[in-house]
Motif scaffolding. Structure first.
Motif, PDB file in Angstrom:
ATOM      1  N   LYS A   9      -2.113   1.767  -4.206  1.00 32.97           N
ATOM      2  CA  LYS A   9      -2.411   1.927  -2.600  1.00 32.97           C
ATOM      3  C   LYS A   9      -3.953   1.470  -2.432  1.00 32.97           C
ATOM      4  O   LYS A   9      -4.117   0.677  -1.918  1.00 32.97           O
ATOM      5  CB  LYS A   9      -2.354   3.034  -2.450  1.00 32.97           C
ATOM      6  CG  LYS A   9      -3.387   3.947  -2.097  1.00 32.97           C
ATOM      7  CD  LYS A   9      -3.178   5.057  -1.337  1.00 32.97           C
ATOM      8  CE  LYS A   9      -3.598   5.651   0.288  1.00 32.97           C
ATOM      9  NZ  LYS A   9      -4.870   4.883   1.191  1.00 32.97           N
ATOM     10  N   GLU A  10      -4.612   0.893  -3.090  1.00 32.63           N
ATOM     11  CA  GLU A  10      -6.164   0.399  -3.593  1.00 32.63           C
ATOM     12  C   GLU A  10      -6.041  -0.609  -3.262  1.00 32.63           C
ATOM     13  O   GLU A  10      -6.723  -1.424  -2.700  1.00 32.63           O
ATOM     14  CB  GLU A  10      -6.723   1.070  -4.921  1.00 32.63           C
ATOM     15  CG  GLU A  10      -7.018   1.938  -5.487  1.00 32.63           C
ATOM     16  CD  GLU A  10      -7.423   2.675  -6.758  1.00 32.63           C
ATOM     17  OE1 GLU A  10      -8.004   1.579  -7.724  1.00 32.63           O
ATOM     18  OE2 GLU A  10      -6.906   3.804  -7.065  1.00 32.63           O
ATOM     19  N   ARG A  21       1.313   4.260  -7.576  1.00 34.86           N
ATOM     20  CA  ARG A  21       1.523   4.138  -7.071  1.00 34.86           C
ATOM     21  C   ARG A  21       0.023   3.919  -6.314  1.00 34.86           C
ATOM     22  O   ARG A  21      -0.415   3.406  -5.252  1.00 34.86           O
ATOM     23  CB  ARG A  21       2.108   5.788  -6.069  1.00 34.86           C
ATOM     24  CG  ARG A  21       3.537   5.377  -6.435  1.00 34.86           C
ATOM     25  CD  ARG A  21       3.966   6.932  -5.857  1.00 34.86           C
ATOM     26  NE  ARG A  21       5.955   6.394  -5.090  1.00 34.86           N
ATOM     27  CZ  ARG A  21       6.379   6.147  -4.758  1.00 34.86           C
ATOM     28  NH1 ARG A  21       6.106   5.907  -3.616  1.00 34.86           N
ATOM     29  NH2 ARG A  21       7.856   5.979  -4.712  1.00 34.86           N
ATOM     30  N   GLN A  22      -0.607   4.470  -7.123  1.00 35.67           N
ATOM     31  CA  GLN A  22      -2.251   4.337  -6.812  1.00 35.67           C
ATOM     32  C   GLN A  22      -2.967   3.531  -6.594  1.00 35.67           C
ATOM     33  O   GLN A  22      -4.114   3.308  -6.112  1.00 35.67           O
ATOM     34  CB  GLN A  22      -3.104   6.035  -7.500  1.00 35.67           C
ATOM     35  CG  GLN A  22      -4.422   6.015  -7.564  1.00 35.67           C
ATOM     36  CD  GLN A  22      -4.890   6.516  -5.693  1.00 35.67           C
ATOM     37  OE1 GLN A  22      -4.056   7.498  -4.918  1.00 35.67           O
ATOM     38  NE2 GLN A  22      -5.768   5.805  -5.437  1.00 35.67           N
ATOM     39  N   ALA A  23      -2.116   2.644  -7.614  1.00 37.72           N
ATOM     40  CA  ALA A  23      -2.927   1.326  -8.231  1.00 37.72           C
ATOM     41  C   ALA A  23      -2.381   0.579  -7.198  1.00 37.72           C
ATOM     42  O   ALA A  23      -3.033  -0.171  -6.649  1.00 37.72           O
ATOM     43  CB  ALA A  23      -2.572   0.696  -8.938  1.00 37.72           C
ATOM     44  N   GLN A  51       3.720   7.435 -10.267  1.00 34.57           N
ATOM     45  CA  GLN A  51       2.284   7.975  -9.762  1.00 34.57           C
ATOM     46  C   GLN A  51       1.125   7.009  -9.562  1.00 34.57           C
ATOM     47  O   GLN A  51       0.729   6.631  -8.677  1.00 34.57           O
ATOM     48  CB  GLN A  51       1.652   9.303  -9.933  1.00 34.57           C
ATOM     49  CG  GLN A  51       0.699  10.050  -9.052  1.00 34.57           C
ATOM     50  CD  GLN A  51       1.169  10.000  -7.489  1.00 34.57           C
ATOM     51  OE1 GLN A  51       2.112   9.695  -7.019  1.00 34.57           O
ATOM     52  NE2 GLN A  51      -0.035   9.228  -6.277  1.00 34.57           N
ATOM     53  N   ILE A  52       0.658   6.923 -10.625  1.00 31.74           N
ATOM     54  CA  ILE A  52       0.088   6.206 -11.392  1.00 31.74           C
ATOM     55  C   ILE A  52       0.118   4.517 -10.682  1.00 31.74           C
ATOM     56  O   ILE A  52      -0.718   4.063 -10.748  1.00 31.74           O
ATOM     57  CB  ILE A  52      -0.314   5.852 -12.524  1.00 31.74           C
ATOM     58  CG1 ILE A  52      -0.945   6.939 -13.096  1.00 31.74           C
ATOM     59  CG2 ILE A  52      -1.127   4.772 -13.651  1.00 31.74           C
ATOM     60  CD1 ILE A  52      -0.694   6.794 -15.286  1.00 31.74           C
ATOM     61  N   GLU A  81       4.358  10.758 -14.284  1.00 32.86           N
ATOM     62  CA  GLU A  81       3.413  10.035 -13.878  1.00 32.86           C
ATOM     63  C   GLU A  81       2.985   8.848 -13.947  1.00 32.86           C
ATOM     64  O   GLU A  81       1.896   8.446 -13.216  1.00 32.86           O
ATOM     65  CB  GLU A  81       2.948  11.284 -14.474  1.00 32.86           C
ATOM     66  CG  GLU A  81       0.690  10.848 -15.288  1.00 32.86           C
ATOM     67  CD  GLU A  81       0.754  11.398 -16.520  1.00 32.86           C
ATOM     68  OE1 GLU A  81      -0.568  10.672 -17.096  1.00 32.86           O
ATOM     69  OE2 GLU A  81       0.996  12.542 -17.076  1.00 32.86           O
ATOM     70  N   ARG A 115       0.872  -1.308   0.178  1.00 33.84           N
ATOM     71  CA  ARG A 115      -0.232   0.154   0.196  1.00 33.84           C
ATOM     72  C   ARG A 115       0.661   0.941  -0.319  1.00 33.84           C
ATOM     73  O   ARG A 115       0.196   2.086  -0.695  1.00 33.84           O
ATOM     74  CB  ARG A 115      -0.510   0.388   0.828  1.00 33.84           C
ATOM     75  CG  ARG A 115      -2.021   1.299   1.274  1.00 33.84           C
ATOM     76  CD  ARG A 115      -2.814   1.059   2.417  1.00 33.84           C
ATOM     77  NE  ARG A 115      -2.812   0.683   3.483  1.00 33.84           N
ATOM     78  CZ  ARG A 115      -2.695  -0.350   4.185  1.00 33.84           C
ATOM     79  NH1 ARG A 115      -3.347  -1.170   3.294  1.00 33.84           N
ATOM     80  NH2 ARG A 115      -2.101  -0.706   5.507  1.00 33.84           N
ATOM     81  N   ASN A 116       1.783   1.168   0.828  1.00 32.23           N
ATOM     82  CA  ASN A 116       2.099   2.274   0.625  1.00 32.23           C
ATOM     83  C   ASN A 116       3.954   2.109   0.193  1.00 32.23           C
ATOM     84  O   ASN A 116       4.745   3.468   0.418  1.00 32.23           O
ATOM     85  CB  ASN A 116       2.983   2.766   2.392  1.00 32.23           C
ATOM     86  CG  ASN A 116       1.487   2.853   3.432  1.00 32.23           C
ATOM     87  OD1 ASN A 116       0.203   3.872   2.509  1.00 32.23           O
ATOM     88  ND2 ASN A 116       1.325   2.191   4.610  1.00 32.23           N
TER      89      ASN A 116
END
Length: 173
Positions: A160-161, A156-158, A153-154, A150, A129-130
């Motif tokens: 995290k979800e 990282r977001q996936a 970041q995509i 970018e 997650r982190n």
């Protein structure tokens, strides 16, 4: 033996399905780092699912060549369940992360799909997650220097979800 009494998984429509619901081609799409766990845990997992009658797909089953990314997206979109096996070196493979992003995007588009994370020999699910812990932190520190911000970041977001989802935590399988 009566075929209807088989213990294999039935591919009939479930009660929650609408009349217009088209059953996906695959029951399960498995996302994992082939180089890390492909000949061990992942092959055992896919074998067990296959013996239970699940139809399975992963990136290794797709044709090689220039249309691989479109074939990958088609296979992901045509799967009902997404099993994502996070292993220690998972984040070291950009292809795994890109494939995982496609899974999370497809999951959001289709209301009957499910994502099940498996944390295999990962210290803590929060490492995913982190992007912490030895392997995930090291991989992302490298990506911060060499990959488009970018795209990072995509990823990282996936992650995290997925890390926020309930999953199976397997240590020392």
């Amino acid at each position: 033996m009566d075929p209807s009494s088989s213990s294999k998984r039935k591919r009939d429509l479930d009660p929650y399905d609408e009349l217009c619901y088209k059953r996906p081609k695959y029951d399960v799409f498995v996302n994992y780092a082939s180089e890390d766990i492909g000949n061990g845990f992942a092959s055992h997992l896919k074998g067990a699912l296959g013996r239970e009658g699940f139809t399975i797909c992963d990136h290794n089953e797709l044709p090689k060549g220039e249309n691989k990314s479109s074939e990958l997206l088609k296979a992901i979109e045509d799967s009902e369940i997404y099993l994502v096996v996070f292993s220690p070196k998972y984040a070291s493979y950009k292809e795994c992360l890109d494939e995982f992003v496609l899974i999370m995007e497809s999951y959001a588009k289709f209301k009957h799909r499910k994502v099940f994370p498996i944390f295999y020999n990962v210290e803590r699910p929060s490492d995913v997650r982190n992007q912490q812990g030895l392997f995930f932190l090291e991989a992302f520190e490298g990506y911060e220097k060499t990959v488009d911000p970018e795209r990072v970041q995509i990823w990282r977001q996936a992650l995290k979800e997925a890390g926020d989802k309930s999953g199976l935590n397997l240590k020392d399988w």
